[in-house]
Design a protein around this motif. Structure first.
Motif, PDB file in Angstrom:
ATOM      1  N   THR A 269       0.564  -1.145  -0.571  1.00 19.64           N
ATOM      2  CA  THR A 269       0.204  -0.227  -0.128  1.00 19.64           C
ATOM      3  C   THR A 269       1.301   0.962   0.163  1.00 19.64           C
ATOM      4  OG1 THR A 269       0.308  -0.014   2.687  1.00 19.64           O
ATOM      5  CG2 THR A 269      -1.700  -0.951   0.820  1.00 19.64           C
ATOM      6  N   PRO A 270       0.436   2.577  -0.005  1.00 16.58           N
ATOM      7  CA  PRO A 270       1.137   4.127  -0.364  1.00 16.58           C
ATOM      8  C   PRO A 270       1.488   4.061   1.198  1.00 16.58           C
ATOM      9  CG  PRO A 270      -0.793   4.084  -1.062  1.00 16.58           C
ATOM     10  CD  PRO A 270      -0.892   2.569  -0.549  1.00 16.58           C
ATOM     11  N   ARG A 271       1.188   2.840   2.401  1.00 21.25           N
ATOM     12  CA  ARG A 271       2.110   3.125   4.064  1.00 21.25           C
ATOM     13  C   ARG A 271       2.578   2.788   3.614  1.00 21.25           C
ATOM     14  NH1 ARG A 271      -0.379   4.675   9.398  1.00 21.25           N
ATOM     15  NH2 ARG A 271      -1.951   5.314   8.436  1.00 21.25           N
ATOM     16  N   ARG A 306       0.526   9.144  -7.619  1.00 23.59           N
ATOM     17  CA  ARG A 306       0.521  11.412  -7.285  1.00 23.59           C
ATOM     18  C   ARG A 306      -0.804  11.313  -8.346  1.00 23.59           C
ATOM     19  NH1 ARG A 306       5.969  13.171  -9.963  1.00 23.59           N
ATOM     20  NH2 ARG A 306       5.622  12.245 -11.679  1.00 23.59           N
ATOM     21  N   GLU A 307      -1.050  10.467  -9.436  1.00 25.06           N
ATOM     22  CA  GLU A 307      -2.586  11.383  -9.926  1.00 25.06           C
ATOM     23  C   GLU A 307      -3.479  10.969  -9.384  1.00 25.06           C
ATOM     24  OE1 GLU A 307      -2.489   9.564 -13.734  1.00 25.06           O
ATOM     25  OE2 GLU A 307      -1.097  10.318 -14.410  1.00 25.06           O
ATOM     26  N   ARG A 308      -3.594   9.834  -8.365  1.00 25.11           N
ATOM     27  CA  ARG A 308      -4.852   9.747  -7.518  1.00 25.11           C
ATOM     28  C   ARG A 308      -4.682  10.185  -6.737  1.00 25.11           C
ATOM     29  NH1 ARG A 308      -4.914   3.803  -7.259  1.00 25.11           N
ATOM     30  NH2 ARG A 308      -2.848   3.652  -7.503  1.00 25.11           N
ATOM     31  N   GLY A 309      -3.603  11.507  -5.798  1.00 22.66           N
ATOM     32  CA  GLY A 309      -3.336  12.239  -4.873  1.00 22.66           C
ATOM     33  C   GLY A 309      -2.497  12.303  -3.924  1.00 22.66           C
ATOM     34  N   PHE A 310      -1.510  11.428  -4.337  1.00 26.31           N
ATOM     35  CA  PHE A 310      -0.096  10.945  -3.591  1.00 26.31           C
ATOM     36  C   PHE A 310       0.998  11.927  -3.210  1.00 26.31           C
ATOM     37  CE2 PHE A 310       3.284   8.547  -2.304  1.00 26.31           C
ATOM     38  CZ  PHE A 310       3.466   8.291  -1.538  1.00 26.31           C
ATOM     39  N   GLY A 317       0.308  13.132   5.974  1.00 25.16           N
ATOM     40  CA  GLY A 317      -1.043  12.919   6.988  1.00 25.16           C
ATOM     41  C   GLY A 317      -0.792  11.743   7.677  1.00 25.16           C
ATOM     42  N   ILE A 318       0.296  11.403   7.283  1.00 28.17           N
ATOM     43  CA  ILE A 318       0.129   9.440   7.694  1.00 28.17           C
ATOM     44  C   ILE A 318       1.228   9.293   8.843  1.00 28.17           C
ATOM     45  CG2 ILE A 318       1.181   7.512   6.929  1.00 28.17           C
ATOM     46  CD1 ILE A 318      -0.105   6.895   4.607  1.00 28.17           C
TER      47      ILE A 318
END
Length: 384
Positions: A269-271, A306-310, A317-318
């Motif tokens: 995941t992004p995390r 990145r296109e989805r807001g990363f 925020g994490i």
């Protein structure tokens, strides 16, 4: 300080020429300001005509350098101009960056000589790029250097100190035009030097330092300027870029960490991406690109995130605004020590140090305070 008549006219002329170049002032403009002809200005810089005291006062003021730097017996003059490996650099920004590197490297050598310090690094031999896949050669060079430094697969929390202490590269961190990430240069007098942009995030500086180390390993003959928007088309740049990724994020180490995550969570995941970036002390983008290189993630994965807001706000925020613990140390630890020692031993005043380094007094005071806490004097061990 030496007297004007005790230094060879050609030496003074060369120092004036370099100071003028660093200040980005043309011979014609300098001659007009001095109210002499351009041929006379050329003669002064070549040492064919001795500069007069009042002319020296005017020129040092015009160039923004202290007169004692022109007349000092131990003055170091560097001229790294015009030896870029790339032809498409912005000459104005490049001149500013190189002028600053000239000044900092020269000042560093002068302070060492003043303090009686011998800077005698034993550099690794160059490994020119040979035939065959460039990326593989870069990865092998990075692995060999890691082995020589005893790093194994361990992350590098402070690459600035590593390159300076272990490889003998002079490292400087100062503000530069935003488009410039860093500059590498080699000079026989001072050795290898790297200047990083203090305005850039620490993760970007780490990648730039590793990129410039790649040039140090493969080809030291030309000045390298890293532009944030440059395309990696030449063999030199492709090697340096691949070296940077492999040196900071060793493939075997990245694969091992990735496998541990997948085995434990059965997903990525992004995390997880953020935590891996923290593990290797790089940006999420850098570790994402490296995992794409290693085919651990599909090509285009990071761009899709990145296109989805990363972005940086998402990362904050994490995990908050975290950075390696090394950020609590000064950006220029060795320079801070030299400046502090020169001030403590009263070899130079704060004003003289500020003029030498092109800093304001507050910046110099901050460097001095790193090693100059008077409250610790009672605890100092007398080595004499």
């Amino acid at each position: 300080m030496a007297h004007l008549d005790t230094i060879d006219a050609s030496e003074i002329g060369e120092r004036l020429r370099v100071a003028r170049t660093d200040a980005r002032i043309s011979q014609e403009d300098a001659a007009k300001g001095l109210k002499v002809s351009r041929p006379t200005m050329i003669a002064i810089e070549k040492g064919q005509r001795k500069v007069r005291a009042e002319e020296l006062d005017f020129l040092t003021s015009l160039y923004g350098v202290p007169i004692n730097r022109i007349l000092a017996k131990e003055a170091v003059v560097l001229d790294l101009q015009g030896r870029f490996r790339r032809a498409d650099v912005d000459q104005s920004d490049a001149g500013q960056a190189l002028g600053l590197l000239n000044r900092l490297a020269s000042a560093s050598v002068e302070l060492e000589r003043m303090l009686g310090i011998r800077f005698t690094p034993s550099y690794l031999p160059e490994h020119p790029i040979g035939p065959g896949p460039i990326e593989r050669q870069a990865q092998e060079a990075a692995a060999n250097l890691r082995h020589r430094l005893g790093l194994g697969l361990a992350p590098i929390p402070d690459i600035v100190s590593l390159l300076e202490n272990e490889l003998g590269i002079r490292m400087f961190v100062r503000g530069l035009p935003s488009e410039i990430a860093g500059v590498f240069a080699y000079d026989p007098v001072v050795g290898a030097c790297i200047l990083l942009n203090a305005k850039h995030p620490w993760e970007r500086r780490a990648l730039t330092a590793a990129h410039e180390c790649g040039h140090f390993m493969s080809n030291r003959s030309n000045v390298d300027l890293v532009d944030v928007n440059e395309s990696l088309t030449s063999a030199d740049e492709r090697f340096a870029n691949a070296f940077a990724y492999a040196f900071l994020m060793p493939p075997a180490g990245v694969r091992r960490r990735f496998q541990e995550i997948v085995e434990a969570d059965k997903r990525f995941t992004p995390r997880h991406l953020i935590l891996m970036a923290q593990t290797f002390h790089v940006s999420p983008e850098a570790i994402g690109r490296q995992m794409e290189r290693l085919e651990l993630l599909p090509q285009g994965s990071y761009d899709s995130l990145r296109e989805r807001g990363f972005n940086r706000e998402f990362v904050r925020g994490i995990i908050g605004d975290l950075a390696p613990s090394s950020r609590r140390t000064p950006a220029n630890p060795r320079l801070a020590q030299l400046v502090s020692s020169a001030a403590r031993r009263e070899l130079m005043s704060e004003g003289q140090l500020a003029s030498m380094l092109g800093m304001d007094r507050l910046e110099v005071r901050e460097l001095i305070d790193v090693f100059g806490d008077e409250e610790e004097d009672d605890l100092a061990i007398d080595l004499l």
